[in-house]
Scaffold this motif. Structure first.
Motif, short mmCIF file in Angstrom:
data_model
loop_
_atom_site.label_atom_id
_atom_site.label_comp_id
_atom_site.label_asym_id
_atom_site.label_seq_id
_atom_site.Cartn_x
_atom_site.Cartn_y
_atom_site.Cartn_z
N VAL A 201 -12.59 -39.27 -1.56
CA VAL A 201 -12.48 -40.42 -2.45
C VAL A 201 -12.98 -41.66 -1.70
N VAL B 5 -13.07 -45.79 -1.93
CA VAL B 5 -12.67 -47.07 -2.53
C VAL B 5 -13.67 -48.11 -2.01
N GLU C 275 -18.34 -41.11 -8.32
CA GLU C 275 -17.03 -41.03 -8.97
C GLU C 275 -16.28 -42.36 -8.89
N ALA C 276 -16.53 -43.13 -7.84
CA ALA C 276 -15.85 -44.42 -7.69
C ALA C 276 -16.18 -45.36 -8.83
N HIS D 76 -13.76 -44.39 -11.55
CA HIS D 76 -12.39 -44.76 -11.17
C HIS D 76 -12.16 -46.25 -11.37
N GLN D 77 -13.11 -47.07 -10.90
CA GLN D 77 -12.96 -48.52 -11.04
C GLN D 77 -12.99 -48.92 -12.53
N ARG E 80 -7.72 -36.32 -10.43
CA ARG E 80 -8.64 -37.26 -9.77
C ARG E 80 -8.05 -38.66 -9.70
N LEU E 81 -7.44 -39.11 -10.78
CA LEU E 81 -6.87 -40.45 -10.78
C LEU E 81 -5.73 -40.58 -9.77
N ARG F 68 -5.56 -39.02 -6.87
CA ARG F 68 -6.20 -39.20 -5.55
C ARG F 68 -6.75 -40.62 -5.41
N TRP F 69 -7.34 -41.13 -6.49
CA TRP F 69 -7.89 -42.49 -6.46
C TRP F 69 -6.79 -43.51 -6.18
N ARG F 70 -5.67 -43.39 -6.87
CA ARG F 70 -4.60 -44.37 -6.71
C ARG F 70 -4.00 -44.32 -5.32
N LEU G 182 -6.47 -46.06 -3.13
CA LEU G 182 -6.47 -47.49 -3.44
C LEU G 182 -5.38 -48.21 -2.67
#
Length: 488
Positions: free
Chosen positions: A338, A340, A377-378, A381-382, A477-478, A480-482, A485
């Motif tokens: 991931v 950011v 993918e970022a 996510h953003q 996925r969200l 992992r993103w959070r 972040l």
């Protein structure tokens, strides 16, 4: 017959001149890269003289090809919050331009926030206290650049965003800024005709150095004959994200677009209603005609295409942006990598100037394909973070129109649809920023009676991407993103 529009599209990494017909077809384009200067971490500068020289060279190239007698008018669109300081008498820049990405005024913004000024600034301007906007950049130049201070003392200082700088050079001294760009300075109330004394005093910017605020389309000025071989009317001036919104035909309240260029910017048309956000979205002027304003609510992400440029230029993982699509398709997933991309802080809805980029989830199995895919993918996510904030403000998206250089990547467009669980629409001609500037200039020149009639005549065909991802995959996925972040 004068049936063509010359558009000057002055971006962050390059400047272009493009010639459009009244059917929206692009006839010619010339492009030149702009030098990025990074004197300190978090600082980003341009040479304003280089911007002018390269913009003029591109304009001359396409005008000669098209024939200057066929040019009916000039439209200008530009990177918005970047600040230029010049001398009114000599029209020479006094310092390097401070680019919208620059974060050097973070401490000043924090001082203002701690003093309790953010609520009043947001109520008046629709903007939050962040280094992104122009006003604190102007104050920094006054505090730190002796030539700027001397010009202010003599009364010869001119501040402006990039469209203001280009018009000054083209016209031989006219000092104006259109309402869409002026609304990004943090010095213009959303309902104010001109810059506000109280806001200027708060940020420490002399009002005398600021331009006159004018419409985005109409009779705005004239380019001198010496530049292109014939005096040409300037009839359109509009910030790049507002121009893309117009170019996408988002002319009714609720219409929403996202532009993926150097950064990523989502705007939803609010009509004549002044936008108010409880979720750290921005209010801005979409366009102004005859002194009447149409507004938009906006979410701004600072790093999009510039992340891919960083993979290419700094990490040397790819040789061109186009490689990322094939790399993303070459693997089933990112292997839990991931990214950011807080390389210049985090924009909406987080607004953390102190955030820094993170690459998380690396293992020995991680390679260039996983990192390239994570970079794409970022973007989704953003954008998902923005969608949630818009929805909380009562502006839920029912579909999303996308444009900008990155949107040409089919894999990324489909990933957006998957992660947002929405239909995503992309025009075949993705350079809608320039197209919107052409529409504005055509209306300003009287070649179309309204933006809607210009959009009806000049917009092309659309391709749709429908969501095709299960809820469980999306939520994984969200999650992992959070987690990543939080580390940023």
């Amino acid at each position: 017959m004068s049936d063509l529009i010359l558009v000057l599209d002055e971006g962050t990494t390059s400047t272009r001149a493009m010639v459009f017909g009244l059917d929206g077809r692009m006839h010619d384009v010339a492009q030149a890269e702009l030098t990025q200067h990074y004197p300190k971490p978090g600082w980003v500068e341009h040479d304003a003289g280089e911007i002018w020289d390269r913009t003029l060279a591109c304009a001359r190239e396409v005008t000669e090809k098209a024939g200057v007698d066929r040019i009916a008018a000039i439209g200008i669109t530009n990177q918005r919050e970047t600040v230029v300081a010049w001398d009114k008498s000599t029209l020479e820049p006094l310092s390097r331009a401070i680019v919208w990405q620059d974060r050097r005024t973070a401490d000043f913004c924090e001082e203002l926030r701690e003093a309790g000024h953010e609520a009043e600034v947001q109520a008046q301007t629709g903007l939050l206290l962040d280094p992104y906007f122009s006003g604190t950049k102007m104050r920094w130049l006054l505090d730190h650049d002796e030539r700027v201070r001397q010009a202010a003392r003599k009364g010869s200082l001119a501040f402006g965003t990039v469209e203001s700088w280009l018009v000054a050079k083209l016209s031989g001294g006219s000092h104006i800024s259109d309402a869409s760009n002026a609304s990004r300075t943090q010095l213009l109330p959303l309902d104010g005709a001109q810059f506000d004394d109280g806001l200027c005093d708060l940020l420490g910017v002399p009002k005398a150095a600021l331009p006159q605020v004018v419409d985005t389309h109409g009779s705005l000025g004239e380019a001198k004959a010496e530049w292109l071989g014939k005096a040409l009317p300037i009839t359109g001036m509009v910030g790049d994200q507002q121009a893309a919104t117009i170019g996408q035909g988002c002319l009714a309240p609720g219409d929403t677009k996202a532009t993926y260029g150097t950064g990523a910017f989502v705007l939803a048309n609010k009509g004549g209603e002044q936008p108010r956000s409880d979720n750290r979205m921005l209010g801005t002027v979409l366009y102004q005609q005859g002194g009447k304003r149409t507004y938009a609510i906006e979410g701004s992400v600072f790093v999009a295409g510039s992340l891919v440029q960083w993979l290419r230029d700094q990490l040397k993982l790819i040789s061109s942006a186009a490689e990322t699509e094939a790399l993303a398709r070459s693997i089933e997933d990112s292997g839990e990598v991931v990214i950011v991309p807080a390389l210049s802080g985090l924009g909406a809805p987080h607004w953390r100037a102190d955030a820094r980029g993170v690459i998380a989830g690396l293992s020995f199995a991680s390679g260039r394909a996983q990192i390239a895919r994570a970079a794409l993918e970022a973007m989704a996510h953003q954008t998902h973070d923005l969608a949630e904030a818009f929805a909380a403000d009562g502006a839920r998206w029912t579909s999303l129109k996308i444009d900008g250089g990155m949107s040409a990547n089919d894999w990324m467009a489909q990933d957006l649809a998957n992660m947002l669980d929405l239909k995503v629409e992309r025009p075949d001609f993705v350079e809608t920023t320039a197209l919107g500037a052409a529409m504005s200039a055509a209306v300003g020149a009287g070649l179309y009676p309204s933006l809607q009639s210009a959009a009806d005549a000049m917009r092309g065909s659309i391709r749709a991407f429908d969501p095709a991802m299960g809820e469980a995959v999306r939520e994984e996925r969200l999650a992992r993103w959070r987690k990543a972040l939080k580390a940023a």
